[in-house]
Design a protein around this motif. Sequence first.
Motif, PDB file in Angstrom:
ATOM      1  N   ASP A   5      32.591  43.935  39.469  1.00  0.00           N
ATOM      2  CA  ASP A   5      33.143  43.043  40.481  1.00  0.00           C
ATOM      3  C   ASP A   5      34.640  43.335  40.615  1.00  0.00           C
ATOM      4  O   ASP A   5      35.441  42.846  39.810  1.00  0.00           O
ATOM      5  CB  ASP A   5      32.909  41.590  40.063  1.00  0.00           C
ATOM      6  N   PRO A   6      35.058  44.119  41.610  1.00  0.00           N
ATOM      7  CA  PRO A   6      36.473  44.514  41.718  1.00  0.00           C
ATOM      8  C   PRO A   6      37.378  43.315  41.998  1.00  0.00           C
ATOM      9  O   PRO A   6      36.979  42.344  42.646  1.00  0.00           O
ATOM     10  CB  PRO A   6      36.487  45.496  42.899  1.00  0.00           C
ATOM     11  N   VAL A   7      38.591  43.414  41.494  1.00  0.00           N
ATOM     12  CA  VAL A   7      39.615  42.405  41.779  1.00  0.00           C
ATOM     13  C   VAL A   7      40.518  42.926  42.893  1.00  0.00           C
ATOM     14  O   VAL A   7      40.458  44.103  43.271  1.00  0.00           O
ATOM     15  CB  VAL A   7      40.444  42.088  40.529  1.00  0.00           C
ATOM     16  N   ILE A   8      41.340  42.071  43.426  1.00  0.00           N
ATOM     17  CA  ILE A   8      42.282  42.488  44.476  1.00  0.00           C
ATOM     18  C   ILE A   8      43.238  43.536  43.914  1.00  0.00           C
ATOM     19  O   ILE A   8      43.751  43.394  42.798  1.00  0.00           O
ATOM     20  CB  ILE A   8      43.061  41.269  45.001  1.00  0.00           C
ATOM     21  N   ARG A   9      43.435  44.585  44.652  1.00  0.00           N
ATOM     22  CA  ARG A   9      44.303  45.666  44.201  1.00  0.00           C
ATOM     23  C   ARG A   9      45.715  45.157  43.935  1.00  0.00           C
ATOM     24  O   ARG A   9      46.200  44.225  44.585  1.00  0.00           O
ATOM     25  CB  ARG A   9      44.357  46.791  45.246  1.00  0.00           C
ATOM     26  N   TRP A  10      46.370  45.774  42.964  1.00  0.00           N
ATOM     27  CA  TRP A  10      47.696  45.334  42.546  1.00  0.00           C
ATOM     28  C   TRP A  10      48.689  45.365  43.702  1.00  0.00           C
ATOM     29  O   TRP A  10      49.498  44.456  43.865  1.00  0.00           O
ATOM     30  CB  TRP A  10      48.181  46.229  41.408  1.00  0.00           C
ATOM     31  N   LYS A  11      48.577  46.382  44.545  1.00  0.00           N
ATOM     32  CA  LYS A  11      49.531  46.508  45.652  1.00  0.00           C
ATOM     33  C   LYS A  11      49.324  45.415  46.706  1.00  0.00           C
ATOM     34  O   LYS A  11      50.216  45.150  47.519  1.00  0.00           O
ATOM     35  CB  LYS A  11      49.405  47.893  46.290  1.00  0.00           C
ATOM     36  N   ASP A  12      48.141  44.764  46.684  1.00  0.00           N
ATOM     37  CA  ASP A  12      47.853  43.714  47.664  1.00  0.00           C
ATOM     38  C   ASP A  12      47.934  42.313  47.055  1.00  0.00           C
ATOM     39  O   ASP A  12      47.490  41.336  47.682  1.00  0.00           O
ATOM     40  CB  ASP A  12      46.445  43.916  48.252  1.00  0.00           C
ATOM     41  N   ARG A  13      48.488  42.192  45.856  1.00  0.00           N
ATOM     42  CA  ARG A  13      48.424  40.923  45.134  1.00  0.00           C
ATOM     43  C   ARG A  13      49.183  39.797  45.829  1.00  0.00           C
ATOM     44  O   ARG A  13      48.897  38.617  45.610  1.00  0.00           O
ATOM     45  CB  ARG A  13      48.953  41.110  43.710  1.00  0.00           C
TER      46      ARG A  13
ATOM     47  N   ALA B  76      44.313  39.076  51.546  1.00  0.00           N
ATOM     48  CA  ALA B  76      43.596  40.103  50.785  1.00  0.00           C
ATOM     49  C   ALA B  76      42.269  39.548  50.268  1.00  0.00           C
ATOM     50  O   ALA B  76      42.197  38.391  49.838  1.00  0.00           O
ATOM     51  CB  ALA B  76      44.455  40.595  49.622  1.00  0.00           C
ATOM     52  N   GLN B  77      41.238  40.350  50.298  1.00  0.00           N
ATOM     53  CA  GLN B  77      39.920  39.960  49.825  1.00  0.00           C
ATOM     54  C   GLN B  77      39.426  40.933  48.766  1.00  0.00           C
ATOM     55  O   GLN B  77      39.745  42.123  48.809  1.00  0.00           O
ATOM     56  CB  GLN B  77      38.922  39.918  50.989  1.00  0.00           C
ATOM     57  N   ARG B  78      38.646  40.413  47.843  1.00  0.00           N
ATOM     58  CA  ARG B  78      38.093  41.264  46.801  1.00  0.00           C
ATOM     59  C   ARG B  78      37.086  42.236  47.398  1.00  0.00           C
ATOM     60  O   ARG B  78      36.271  41.856  48.242  1.00  0.00           O
ATOM     61  CB  ARG B  78      37.403  40.422  45.729  1.00  0.00           C
ATOM     62  N   PRO B  79      37.122  43.500  47.009  1.00  0.00           N
ATOM     63  CA  PRO B  79      36.122  44.467  47.491  1.00  0.00           C
ATOM     64  C   PRO B  79      34.715  44.058  47.058  1.00  0.00           C
ATOM     65  O   PRO B  79      34.540  43.241  46.156  1.00  0.00           O
ATOM     66  CB  PRO B  79      36.553  45.785  46.820  1.00  0.00           C
ATOM     67  N   ALA B  80      33.727  44.636  47.711  1.00  0.00           N
ATOM     68  CA  ALA B  80      32.338  44.311  47.399  1.00  0.00           C
ATOM     69  C   ALA B  80      31.970  44.787  45.997  1.00  0.00           C
ATOM     70  O   ALA B  80      32.503  45.787  45.494  1.00  0.00           O
ATOM     71  CB  ALA B  80      31.414  44.944  48.429  1.00  0.00           C
TER      72      ALA B  80
END
Length: 286
Positions: A215-223, A228-232
């Motif tokens: 379950d990916p988390v929001i990328r650091w650059k988009d924190r 921003a939404q979590r990837p699938a």
Amino acid sequence: MSKTNGNGSEQQTDQRRERVPQSARIVAAVAVVLLGVHMFFTAVVNTPSTEIKYQVLPGAAADQYARPYLVQDYRIFAPDPIDTDRQLWVRAWIERPDGERVRSEWVNASEVELSDKYRRTLRKQLSVVGAERLMGAYKKLTDDQRAVAEENHLGGDGLYALRDALLEADDSNPGAVRAFIRADNFVSSYATQVSLALWGDQGEVLAVQTRAVYDPVIRWKDRHDPQAQRPASSYTLLGWVPAMEWPGQDREAFAKSFNAWAEQAGVTPGLETSSPNDTSDEEVAP
């Protein structure tokens, strides 16, 4: 200035040697041997080729030695920090005393295990280690082999039917198949203990199904991006396999701990009437 002749120096050296106890020499020798074994197993664990690791080198023994407490993982640091929650999901197929066969709901075993604050301090939990091993081995299977793994393999004992079916579908990567069977054995055995803990008092656990979920988390650059939404999520698709319990496992001790964690997590999975033939790929991640 006094001088010491050659014989005097030799006598002093002999005296120093005599002052070293025999027990200290034995301890030092044992320590050197243990250090050598540790370094050898560490090198085997980090061998990139599965063919060499498991066919030439004692890869299985090295894995047992290193996991779960000696695994090195530097992905918490830049430039490529870890960016996914790794979880192991479990469900069971159960035969009740009246002969009715039912299927349980999916349970996030990692969420249950991590509900205990003490266990959060450990870098690697058993369910997380299992999910990582399963996902890594699953990705190395061919498309034909993944299609086979998605089917149910309930015949015989253990995972022999699954192994044979994978090799029959594609025998080009026997090392990858062996690695997958080892990973599946680990998580299926763990899933059996989870199933016995949660539903063992309601009937006989006939089979288990597992799923490694990333379950990916929001990328650091988009924190800092409010939009921003979590990837699938991504996950393995595996069918049902027989429940597996090994000598030396203490189901009562495991159930005591796991049920306490489940109570802390507020997890009360139920049962639903169903056939084990359902291998649907519904989304299970939260």
